[in-house]
Design a protein around this motif. Structure first.
Motif, mmCIF file in Angstrom:
data_model
loop_
_atom_site.group_PDB
_atom_site.id
_atom_site.type_symbol
_atom_site.label_atom_id
_atom_site.label_comp_id
_atom_site.label_asym_id
_atom_site.label_seq_id
_atom_site.Cartn_x
_atom_site.Cartn_y
_atom_site.Cartn_z
ATOM 1 N N UNK A 144 -4.572 -2.505 -4.129
ATOM 2 C CA UNK A 144 -4.672 -3.774 -3.497
ATOM 3 C C UNK A 144 -3.161 -4.266 -3.017
ATOM 4 N N UNK A 145 -2.097 -3.759 -3.654
ATOM 5 C CA UNK A 145 -0.858 -3.740 -3.186
ATOM 6 C C UNK A 145 -0.713 -3.029 -1.707
ATOM 7 N N UNK A 146 -1.221 -1.663 -1.593
ATOM 8 C CA UNK A 146 -1.215 -0.925 -0.528
ATOM 9 C C UNK A 146 -2.103 -1.592 0.529
ATOM 10 N N UNK A 147 -3.189 -2.098 0.203
ATOM 11 C CA UNK A 147 -4.432 -2.569 0.995
ATOM 12 C C UNK A 147 -3.476 -3.860 1.997
ATOM 13 N N UNK B 81 -0.416 -4.274 2.145
ATOM 14 C CA UNK B 81 1.038 -3.825 2.941
ATOM 15 C C UNK B 81 0.396 -3.130 4.128
ATOM 16 N N UNK B 82 -0.441 -2.502 4.233
ATOM 17 C CA UNK B 82 -1.083 -1.787 5.389
ATOM 18 C C UNK B 82 -1.782 -2.804 6.482
ATOM 19 N N UNK B 83 -2.253 -4.129 5.953
ATOM 20 C CA UNK B 83 -3.008 -4.971 6.421
ATOM 21 C C UNK B 83 -2.115 -5.901 7.156
ATOM 22 N N UNK B 84 -0.837 -6.066 6.506
ATOM 23 C CA UNK B 84 0.236 -7.018 7.319
ATOM 24 C C UNK B 84 0.867 -5.981 8.332
ATOM 25 N N UNK B 85 1.010 -4.601 8.130
ATOM 26 C CA UNK B 85 1.633 -3.963 9.046
ATOM 27 C C UNK B 85 0.739 -3.890 10.178
#
Length: 160
Positions: free
Chosen positions: A110-113, A115-119
């Motif tokens: 979820x954290x990675x998801x 982070x990628x989404x905000x990027x």
């Protein structure tokens, strides 16, 4: 199989966190699959410009499967404690039921998801902060000593 013991309140909290994530992601994923334009929930495909996606259909499907159905599967595993060989293969924690490791993975994912989404979106809004916090909370609760003790395998069921 794990030791029979009273379920700590922190384990019940972990169950609630997985239910909240799973049901929310199923709803969000279904909306994005039904309306890949994102307009039904006030999103525009222009935010996908830095992503490999032309619309929200694939992100919706990923959301539905990875953060909708998977957390509910992990919840089932935490409650029923099945011996899934595939889950044991991805569990590096000797002596703990695989559902405990899977719970950690859900938090990491979820954290990675997010982070990628905000990027990809080049922005962060309240919902990103909320779900990043949820991922961190899932990890923190999973790592609590009382939660870890609850998922310790008994001697007769230790992995070989």
């Amino acid at each position: 199989m794990v030791q029979k013991q009273k379920r700590p309140k922190t384990v019940a909290l972990l169950y609630v966190l997985h239910v909240f994530l799973g049901l929310g992601a199923i709803a969000g994923g279904l909306v994005l699959i039904v309306d890949p334009s994102g307009q039904m929930i006030g999103m525009d495909t222009s935010i996908l410009v830095k992503s490999p996606f032309a619309n929200f259909a694939i992100p919706g499907l990923l959301l539905l499967l990875v953060f909708g159905l998977l957390p509910l599967g992990v919840l089932y595993s935490m409650i029923k404690r099945p011996c899934w060989k595939w889950a044991e293969r991805v569990n590096p924690f000797e002596g703990l039921h695989s559902s405990w490791a899977l719970s950690l993975y859900i938090g990491f994912g979820l954290i990675i998801w997010i982070m990628v989404q905000t990027y990809m979106m080049n922005t962060a809004v309240f919902i990103h902060v909320f779900y990043m916090s949820l991922g961190l909370l899932i990890q923190a609760v999973t790592l609590l000593p009382a939660v870890q003790r609850y998922f310790v395998l008994d001697d007769s069921n230790q992995r070989s």
